[in-house]
Design an enzyme around this catalytic site. Sequence first.
Site, PDB file in Angstrom:
ATOM      1  N   THR A   1       0.903  -1.410  -0.159  1.00 50.50           N
ATOM      2  CA  THR A   1       0.177  -0.076  -0.028  1.00 50.50           C
ATOM      3  C   THR A   1       0.838   1.199   0.114  1.00 50.50           C
ATOM      4  O   THR A   1       1.931   1.317   0.703  1.00 50.50           O
ATOM      5  CB  THR A   1      -1.009   0.067   1.266  1.00 50.50           C
ATOM      6  OG1 THR A   1      -0.296  -0.172   2.375  1.00 50.50           O
ATOM      7  CG2 THR A   1      -1.980  -0.911   1.411  1.00 50.50           C
ATOM      8  N   GLY A   2       0.774   2.129  -0.803  1.00 54.17           N
ATOM      9  CA  GLY A   2       1.601   3.391  -0.862  1.00 54.17           C
ATOM     10  C   GLY A   2       0.645   4.624  -0.824  1.00 54.17           C
ATOM     11  O   GLY A   2      -0.377   4.665  -0.191  1.00 54.17           O
ATOM     12  N   LYS A   3       1.371   5.635  -1.016  1.00 56.04           N
ATOM     13  CA  LYS A   3       0.543   6.862  -0.674  1.00 56.04           C
ATOM     14  C   LYS A   3      -0.424   7.259  -1.787  1.00 56.04           C
ATOM     15  O   LYS A   3      -1.265   7.804  -1.510  1.00 56.04           O
ATOM     16  CB  LYS A   3       1.710   8.078  -0.489  1.00 56.04           C
ATOM     17  CG  LYS A   3       2.435   7.987   0.769  1.00 56.04           C
ATOM     18  CD  LYS A   3       3.594   8.967   0.561  1.00 56.04           C
ATOM     19  CE  LYS A   3       4.728   8.745  -0.049  1.00 56.04           C
ATOM     20  NZ  LYS A   3       5.389   7.555   0.080  1.00 56.04           N
ATOM     21  N   GLU A   4      -0.198   7.233  -2.867  1.00 59.74           N
ATOM     22  CA  GLU A   4      -1.136   7.505  -3.900  1.00 59.74           C
ATOM     23  C   GLU A   4      -1.674   6.133  -4.599  1.00 59.74           C
ATOM     24  O   GLU A   4      -2.786   6.185  -5.377  1.00 59.74           O
ATOM     25  CB  GLU A   4      -0.340   7.912  -5.079  1.00 59.74           C
ATOM     26  CG  GLU A   4       0.117   9.433  -4.939  1.00 59.74           C
ATOM     27  CD  GLU A   4       1.621   9.485  -4.786  1.00 59.74           C
ATOM     28  OE1 GLU A   4       2.128  10.610  -4.767  1.00 59.74           O
ATOM     29  OE2 GLU A   4       2.272   8.391  -4.801  1.00 59.74           O
TER      30      GLU A   4
ATOM     31  N   VAL B   1      -0.607  -1.440  -4.682  1.00 59.21           N
ATOM     32  CA  VAL B   1      -0.467  -2.662  -5.700  1.00 59.21           C
ATOM     33  C   VAL B   1      -0.947  -4.074  -5.289  1.00 59.21           C
ATOM     34  O   VAL B   1      -0.253  -4.416  -3.984  1.00 59.21           O
ATOM     35  CB  VAL B   1       1.097  -2.520  -5.908  1.00 59.21           C
ATOM     36  CG1 VAL B   1       1.491  -3.494  -7.093  1.00 59.21           C
ATOM     37  CG2 VAL B   1       1.436  -0.963  -6.036  1.00 59.21           C
TER      38      VAL B   1
ATOM     39  N   LYS C   1      -1.746  -1.838 -10.250  1.00 56.35           N
ATOM     40  CA  LYS C   1      -1.427  -0.542  -9.392  1.00 56.35           C
ATOM     41  C   LYS C   1      -2.835   0.213  -9.334  1.00 56.35           C
ATOM     42  O   LYS C   1      -3.004   0.427 -10.526  1.00 56.35           O
ATOM     43  CB  LYS C   1      -0.544   0.212 -10.010  1.00 56.35           C
ATOM     44  CG  LYS C   1       0.033   1.423  -9.184  1.00 56.35           C
ATOM     45  CD  LYS C   1       1.230   1.962  -9.694  1.00 56.35           C
ATOM     46  CE  LYS C   1       1.526   3.223  -8.951  1.00 56.35           C
ATOM     47  NZ  LYS C   1       2.777   3.748  -9.371  1.00 56.35           N
TER      48      LYS C   1
ATOM     49  N   VAL D   1       7.198  -8.233 -11.753  1.00 54.59           N
ATOM     50  CA  VAL D   1       8.355  -8.623 -11.295  1.00 54.59           C
ATOM     51  C   VAL D   1       8.578  -9.152 -10.157  1.00 54.59           C
ATOM     52  O   VAL D   1       8.601  -8.665  -9.238  1.00 54.59           O
ATOM     53  CB  VAL D   1       9.281  -7.185 -11.654  1.00 54.59           C
ATOM     54  CG1 VAL D   1      10.628  -7.452 -11.450  1.00 54.59           C
ATOM     55  CG2 VAL D   1       8.852  -6.381 -12.652  1.00 54.59           C
TER      56      VAL D   1
ATOM     57  N   ASP E   1      11.201  11.195  -9.803  1.00 45.16           N
ATOM     58  CA  ASP E   1      11.044  10.443  -8.223  1.00 45.16           C
ATOM     59  C   ASP E   1      11.943   9.348  -8.285  1.00 45.16           C
ATOM     60  O   ASP E   1      11.498   8.422  -7.486  1.00 45.16           O
ATOM     61  CB  ASP E   1       9.537  10.207  -8.391  1.00 45.16           C
ATOM     62  CG  ASP E   1       9.309   9.829  -6.486  1.00 45.16           C
ATOM     63  OD1 ASP E   1      10.287  10.471  -5.764  1.00 45.16           O
ATOM     64  OD2 ASP E   1       8.519   9.124  -6.272  1.00 45.16           O
TER      65      ASP E   1
ATOM     66  N   ASP F   1       7.382   3.052 -11.005  1.00 43.29           N
ATOM     67  CA  ASP F   1       6.953   3.995 -10.416  1.00 43.29           C
ATOM     68  C   ASP F   1       7.021   5.364 -11.191  1.00 43.29           C
ATOM     69  O   ASP F   1       7.870   6.360 -10.868  1.00 43.29           O
ATOM     70  CB  ASP F   1       7.102   4.271  -8.963  1.00 43.29           C
ATOM     71  CG  ASP F   1       6.319   5.304  -8.184  1.00 43.29           C
ATOM     72  OD1 ASP F   1       5.300   5.554  -8.694  1.00 43.29           O
ATOM     73  OD2 ASP F   1       6.615   5.422  -6.929  1.00 43.29           O
TER      74      ASP F   1
HETATM   75  N1  LIG Z   1       5.379  -4.563 -11.533  1.00 42.66           N
HETATM   76  C1  LIG Z   1       5.695  -4.865 -10.197  1.00 42.66           C
HETATM   77  N2  LIG Z   1       6.144  -6.089  -9.980  1.00 42.66           N
HETATM   78  C2  LIG Z   1       6.441  -6.254  -8.666  1.00 42.66           C
HETATM   79  N3  LIG Z   1       6.170  -5.448  -7.599  1.00 42.66           N
HETATM   80  C3  LIG Z   1       5.694  -4.273  -7.952  1.00 42.66           C
HETATM   81  C4  LIG Z   1       5.636  -3.988  -9.320  1.00 42.66           C
HETATM   82  N4  LIG Z   1       5.059  -2.576  -9.309  1.00 42.66           N
HETATM   83  C5  LIG Z   1       5.086  -2.183  -8.068  1.00 42.66           C
HETATM   84  N5  LIG Z   1       5.441  -2.948  -7.283  1.00 42.66           N
HETATM   85  C6  LIG Z   1       5.729  -2.914  -5.711  1.00 42.66           C
HETATM   86  O1  LIG Z   1       4.807  -1.948  -5.236  1.00 42.66           O
HETATM   87  C7  LIG Z   1       5.406  -0.984  -4.668  1.00 42.66           C
HETATM   88  C8  LIG Z   1       4.794   0.378  -4.849  1.00 42.66           C
HETATM   89  O2  LIG Z   1       4.860   0.748  -6.220  1.00 42.66           O
HETATM   90  P1  LIG Z   1       4.838   2.045  -6.948  1.00 42.66           P
HETATM   91  O3  LIG Z   1       6.272   2.712  -6.296  1.00 42.66           O
HETATM   92  O4  LIG Z   1       4.707   2.014  -8.327  1.00 42.66           O
HETATM   93  O5  LIG Z   1       3.904   2.916  -6.366  1.00 42.66           O
HETATM   94  P2  LIG Z   1       3.570   3.873  -5.302  1.00 42.66           P
HETATM   95  O6  LIG Z   1       2.095   3.880  -4.854  1.00 42.66           O
HETATM   96  O7  LIG Z   1       3.956   5.141  -5.893  1.00 42.66           O
HETATM   97  O8  LIG Z   1       4.345   3.825  -3.955  1.00 42.66           O
HETATM   98  P3  LIG Z   1       4.979   4.650  -3.179  1.00 42.66           P
HETATM   99  O9  LIG Z   1       4.309   5.635  -2.538  1.00 42.66           O
HETATM  100  O10 LIG Z   1       5.642   3.554  -1.908  1.00 42.66           O
HETATM  101  O11 LIG Z   1       6.307   4.981  -3.839  1.00 42.66           O
HETATM  102  C9  LIG Z   1       7.146  -1.133  -5.157  1.00 42.66           C
HETATM  103  O12 LIG Z   1       7.997  -0.620  -4.432  1.00 42.66           O
HETATM  104  C10 LIG Z   1       7.063  -2.581  -5.399  1.00 42.66           C
HETATM  105  O13 LIG Z   1       7.541  -3.160  -4.181  1.00 42.66           O
HETATM  106 MG   LIG Z   2       7.000   3.974  -5.332  1.00 39.63          MG
END
Ligand SMILES: Nc1ncnc2c1ncn2[C@@H]1O[C@H](COP(=O)(O)OP(=O)(O)OP(=O)(O)O)[C@@H](O)[C@H]1O
Ligand SMILES: [Mg+2]
Length: 313
Positions: free
Chosen positions: A87-90, A93, A112, A197, A242, A259
């Site tokens: 789970t991220g800020k925006e 996944v 995502k 990945v 970023d 990202d």
């Molecule tokens: N294609 C992929 N295959 C495997 N894991 C992935 C993939 N895309 C994203 N992830 C996992 O999900 C995380 C979050 O993805 P991403 O950085 O694109 O999103 P985000 O919402 O911007 O996250 P953050 O706010 O943490 O930077 C990645 O750090 C990675 O661990």
């Molecule tokens: Mg990220």
Amino acid sequence: MRDDDFPARGRRGRGKGRFDDDEPQFLKRGRPAEPVLTDPDPGPDDDAPGGDAWSTWDQAVHGPEPHPAWLVTELAARDTDLGVLKTGKEADVHLVRRAVPDTDRSCLLAVKRYRDAQHRLFHRDAGYLEGRRVRRSRENRAMAGRTAFGRQMIAGQWAAAEFAALSRLWEIGAEHGRISVPYPVQLLGTELMLEFVGDPDEGLAAPRLAQCRPEPAELRSLWEQLVDALVVLARAGYAHGDLSPYNLLVHAGRLVMIDLPQVVDVVANPQGPEFMARDVRVVGAWFTARGLPADDTDPAALTALLLREAGIR
Ligand SMILES: Nc1ncnc2c1ncn2[C@@H]1O[C@H](COP(=O)(O)OP(=O)(O)OP(=O)(O)O)[C@@H](O)[C@H]1O
Ligand SMILES: [Mg+2]
């Protein structure tokens, strides 16, 4: 690609400890540093854990052709949500298996989903809106007024920007090598589906660079792969915008860039060179901290090289 297609996203302000195993915010929630699966939020619809739904392939915008051989494109396929990768800020996944029932046709996807409601940080969208010309005034008003429709639209535009950037970079990588990004499978509203990945048997995502402690030879190889990828980006006129050890995955010795919704057009964006320099500083500092000689990661020299490659200086 114009500047206003790919607006710059603000810094993430990770501050101290940003080279630790994971973001402090992630640790605070008590989650382990490795991306492991947890049960997704149980939802009322059919994408609940263990449940499945028809593949959305036929409704979505598809990634570049030729589609990779591993990709399941059959309309009879079902998508099964296997859990949350992160789970991220925006965005969140998820890991999803797309499979044709009663056959051995199956693939894993990273899905995502950009947040479209209260959970997102809107200050970033404010900068985004400033730089963007939106022709239809109803949409403009909705975005400015942060109505539910407006929020949905903003989230959709981040998803579309990331899909466009990944598609372009994947095509460049397929033709010339030297850059690796997940194959962008499809775009549907606020949801992107990407090549997973990681280890398909275990469903274990590749670690972020931030979590890796490479031996000297692998450290050097990863740095060289990174420089290659940045040169490819610069020649195409972009900076990541970023870049950090959290937005690079390491899979079987290969560096994979992720990202990319905020990818910056370094020629059209007056701040482009600054974004490029910041990207280089952040990743260079990580490699130096891990033991690569500072001379080899000299940020000024690498930024100058990238600006030349982009045809700016
Ligand atoms: N294609 C992929 N295959 C495997 N894991 C992935 C993939 N895309 C994203 N992830 C996992 O999900 C995380 C979050 O993805 P991403 O950085 O694109 O999103 P985000 O919402 O911007 O996250 P953050 O706010 O943490 O930077 C990645 O750090 C990675 O661990
Ligand atoms: Mg990220």
